[in-house]
Design an enzyme around this catalytic site. Structure first.
Site, PDB file in Angstrom:
ATOM      1  N   GLY A  11       0.911  -1.527   0.006  1.00  0.00           N
ATOM      2  CA  GLY A  11      -0.167  -0.342   0.186  1.00  0.00           C
ATOM      3  C   GLY A  11       1.340   1.202   0.054  1.00  0.00           C
ATOM      4  CG  ASP A  13       0.155   5.331   4.556  1.00  0.00           C
ATOM      5  OD1 ASP A  13       0.259   5.983   4.335  1.00  0.00           O
ATOM      6  OD2 ASP A  13      -0.503   5.416   5.795  1.00  0.00           O
ATOM      7  CG  ASP A  56      -4.931 -12.777   4.418  1.00  0.00           C
ATOM      8  OD1 ASP A  56      -5.374 -12.288   5.009  1.00  0.00           O
ATOM      9  OD2 ASP A  56      -5.262 -13.284   2.755  1.00  0.00           O
ATOM     10  CD  GLN A  81     -11.940  -2.019   2.099  1.00  0.00           C
ATOM     11  OE1 GLN A  81     -11.527  -1.752   1.608  1.00  0.00           O
ATOM     12  NE2 GLN A  81     -13.331  -1.771   2.489  1.00  0.00           N
ATOM     13  CB  SER A  82      -7.471   1.205   3.149  1.00  0.00           C
ATOM     14  OG  SER A  82      -7.432   1.041   1.803  1.00  0.00           O
ATOM     15  CB  THR A 123      -8.358   6.318  10.222  1.00  0.00           C
ATOM     16  OG1 THR A 123      -9.027   6.378   9.445  1.00  0.00           O
ATOM     17  CG2 THR A 123      -9.315   4.921  10.608  1.00  0.00           C
ATOM     18  CD  GLU A 125     -13.709   7.708   7.205  1.00  0.00           C
ATOM     19  OE1 GLU A 125     -15.111   7.487   7.454  1.00  0.00           O
ATOM     20  OE2 GLU A 125     -13.597   9.557   6.928  1.00  0.00           O
ATOM     21  CE1 TYR A 146     -10.386   1.610   6.521  1.00  0.00           C
ATOM     22  CE2 TYR A 146     -11.334   3.838   6.980  1.00  0.00           C
ATOM     23  CZ  TYR A 146      -9.561   2.521   7.642  1.00  0.00           C
ATOM     24  OH  TYR A 146      -8.692   3.380   7.155  1.00  0.00           O
ATOM     25  CE  LYS A 150      -7.975   1.184   9.464  1.00  0.00           C
ATOM     26  NZ  LYS A 150      -6.797   0.411   9.588  1.00  0.00           N
ATOM     27  NE  ARG A 181      -4.840   8.150  -0.661  1.00  0.00           N
ATOM     28  CZ  ARG A 181      -6.008   7.437   0.617  1.00  0.00           C
ATOM     29  NH1 ARG A 181      -5.484   6.544   1.061  1.00  0.00           N
ATOM     30  NH2 ARG A 181      -6.507   8.326   1.607  1.00  0.00           N
TER      31      ARG A 181
HETATM   32  O1  F7E Z   1     -12.635  10.412   0.146  1.00  0.00           O
HETATM   33  C1  F7E Z   1     -15.886  12.355  -1.790  1.00  0.00           C
HETATM   34  C2  F7E Z   1     -15.593  10.822  -0.493  1.00  0.00           C
HETATM   35  O2  F7E Z   1     -11.812   7.650  -0.625  1.00  0.00           O
HETATM   36  C3  F7E Z   1     -12.921  11.433   0.421  1.00  0.00           C
HETATM   37  C4  F7E Z   1      -8.733   6.550   3.278  1.00  0.00           C
HETATM   38  O3  F7E Z   1      -6.925   6.292   3.720  1.00  0.00           O
HETATM   39  O4  F7E Z   1      -8.603   8.580   4.666  1.00  0.00           O
HETATM   40  C5  F7E Z   1      -9.456   7.864   3.312  1.00  0.00           C
HETATM   41  O5  F7E Z   1     -11.259   7.970   3.496  1.00  0.00           O
HETATM   42  C6  F7E Z   1     -13.658  12.114  -0.328  1.00  0.00           C
HETATM   43  C7  F7E Z   1     -15.273  11.305   0.695  1.00  0.00           C
HETATM   44  O6  F7E Z   1     -11.123   9.262   1.456  1.00  0.00           O
HETATM   45  C8  F7E Z   1     -15.257  10.777  -4.542  1.00  0.00           C
HETATM   46  O7  F7E Z   1     -17.801  11.047  -0.254  1.00  0.00           O
HETATM   47  C9  F7E Z   1     -16.259  12.549  -4.024  1.00  0.00           C
HETATM   48  O8  F7E Z   1     -15.663  12.453   1.444  1.00  0.00           O
HETATM   49  O9  F7E Z   1     -10.394   9.904  -0.926  1.00  0.00           O
HETATM   50  P1  F7E Z   1     -11.355   9.302  -0.137  1.00  0.00           P
HETATM   51  P2  F7E Z   1     -11.926   8.803   2.502  1.00  0.00           P
HETATM   52  O10 F7E Z   1     -13.152   8.032   2.592  1.00  0.00           O
HETATM   53  O11 F7E Z   1     -11.977   9.872   3.547  1.00  0.00           O
HETATM   54  C10 F7E Z   1      -9.090   7.733   5.897  1.00  0.00           C
HETATM   55  C11 F7E Z   1      -8.466   8.567   7.476  1.00  0.00           C
HETATM   56  C12 F7E Z   1      -9.090   6.815   5.906  1.00  0.00           C
HETATM   57  O12 F7E Z   1      -8.719   5.945   6.581  1.00  0.00           O
HETATM   58  C13 F7E Z   1      -9.323   5.641   4.917  1.00  0.00           C
HETATM   59  O13 F7E Z   1      -8.601   4.336   4.687  1.00  0.00           O
HETATM   60  O14 F7E Z   1     -14.157  12.732  -1.118  1.00  0.00           O
HETATM   61  N1  F7E Z   1     -15.465  11.941  -2.714  1.00  0.00           N
HETATM   62  N2  F7E Z   1     -16.438  12.087  -4.632  1.00  0.00           N
HETATM   63  C14 F7E Z   1     -15.243  11.045  -3.658  1.00  0.00           C
HETATM   64  N3  F7E Z   1     -14.117  10.080  -2.934  1.00  0.00           N
HETATM   65  C15 F7E Z   1     -13.631   8.718  -3.701  1.00  0.00           C
HETATM   66  N4  F7E Z   1     -12.986   7.980  -3.480  1.00  0.00           N
HETATM   67  N5  F7E Z   1     -13.897   9.175  -4.873  1.00  0.00           N
HETATM   68  C16 F7E Z   1     -15.038   9.817  -5.818  1.00  0.00           C
HETATM   69  O15 F7E Z   1     -15.416  10.167  -6.697  1.00  0.00           O
END
Ligand code: F7E
Length: 323
Positions: A11, A13, A56, A81-82, A123, A125, A146, A150, A181
């Site tokens: 990954g 990190d 695993d 599963q991140s 995290t 989250e 998720y 966590k 990333r």
């Molecule tokens: O989404 C919005 C989405 O998937 C960020 C992981 O590393 O950080 C990460 O989780 C934001 C969300 O990251 C799209 O709805 C809009 O509000 O890049 P993300 P995440 O969910 O914040 C935390 C700290 C972790 O621990 C996790 O493992 O962006 N967003 N449009 C979208 N997000 C995605 N993926 N794709 C889009 O099209």
């Protein structure tokens, strides 16, 4: 020479942490799952420098075997599963890998019996629904399978610290991004899309919620905090964040700016399939404790990070054919 075992080596990190530990003179072991195709995009440069072990997080005995083979002084549990969005499609699998996976590593360490140091990748989250800058005392309110998984991993790490007097730390890291990333995360999806638009390979980027706000730092800066946490005399938990918040819209502004495009309305569309059943709208962290106790500082600004990612994606996409 110190030895470290990293789960989730392939990954983002995992690969940056391996780079850092090698620089510091560690012997590095990276645990990866066996796959019919190798998943070493992020670690291809490490093939002759670290030892890859098959294991695993859902297989208890494989973890004990990895410990026996590496006999580490430090274990970094970065495997999970991140992808938050995916955790609604595979909630049970996410709980198994991301939540119980941490328990299995702790059990393996307990049974192995060596006094070693353990890092758990917690995290932001876990905070989920929040309105103010979060620190180590802020209550948790996860908003995704998720985040819930966590949180289990976070508490079992603390519980084993108390129950068995183990040197366990949790780094509560806010979002962190970089050139390595995964493409499904919003930042890399944007920088890759901007690069492809710039090169004439793609017309639009299709996204979900543009109003979400995040505290985005740079992964190579953040892996340093993991290492620092394990160099302390006593185990503790730390929030790692920049304290600076940007919306997805502001990320788009910054990324398009790198290629000289000032208005992106014609290049971005929204699709409900990228919206989440329950999104986290706002995440902002207060890393005062990490700064004071660990001496940790971010080195890379938001603008620098976005620029590095866009330039890297231009280089990677150069010479590709259109989708
Ligand atoms: O989404 C919005 C989405 O998937 C960020 C992981 O590393 O950080 C990460 O989780 C934001 C969300 O990251 C799209 O709805 C809009 O509000 O890049 P993300 P995440 O969910 O914040 C935390 C700290 C972790 O621990 C996790 O493992 O962006 N967003 N449009 C979208 N997000 C995605 N993926 N794709 C889009 O099209």
């Amino acid at each position: 020479m110190k030895k470290a075992l990293i789960t989730g080596i392939n990954g983002m990190d995992g690969s940056y942490l391996a780079d850092l530990l090698l620089e510091k003179g560690y012997e590095v072991y990276g645990m990866e799952r066996r796959n019919s195709t190798l998943n070493r995009t992020n670690t291809i440069h490490l093939v002759d420098r670290i030892t890859f072990l098959h294991g695993d997080l859902t297989d208890q005995n494989s973890l004990l075997r990895c410990l026996k083979k590496s006999d580490p002084d430090e274990v970094y549990n970065l495997g999970s599963q991140s992808f938050v969005g995916e955790s609604w499609n595979t909630p049970e699998h996410t709980g198994d890998v991301t939540g119980l996976g941490a328990l299995r590593v702790l059990e393996a360490i307990r049974v192995y019996g060596k006094q070693l140091k353990f890092y758990q990748a917690s995290t932001s989250e876990m905070f989920g629904k929040m309105e103010k800058f979060a620190n180590e005392d802020t209550p948790f309110y996860p908003r995704s399978p998720y985040g819930v998984a966590k949180l289990y991993a976070h508490w079992i790490t603390k519980n084993y610290r108390k129950s068995y007097n183990m040197f366990n730390v949790s780094g509560i890291l806010f979002n962190h991004e970089a050139e390595r990333r995964g493409i499904e995360f919003v930042t890399r999806k944007i920088t890759d899309g901007v690069a492809r638009i710039h090169l004439g390979l793609q017309d639009k980027i299709i996204l979900g919620n543009l109003n979400a706000r995040r505290d985005w730092g740079y992964s190579p800066d953040y892996v340093e905090s993991m290492w620092l946490m394990l160099q302390q005399d006593k185990p503790d938990d730390y929030v790692v964040a920049t304290g600076e918040i940007h919306s997805v819209r502001e990320f788009l502004d910054a990324a398009f700016n790198v290629v000289g495009i000032n208005g992106w309305d014609n290049y971005v569309e929204q699709d409900s399939k990228f919206m989440r059943p329950a999104d986290v709208y706002y995440l902002a962290g207060d890393s005062s404790k990490a700064q004071e106790k660990l001496g940790w500082q971010r080195k890379t600004s938001f603008k620098e990070m976005v620029s590095k990612m866009v330039h890297n994606d231009i280089e990677l996409n150069n010479g590709s054919s259109s989708k």
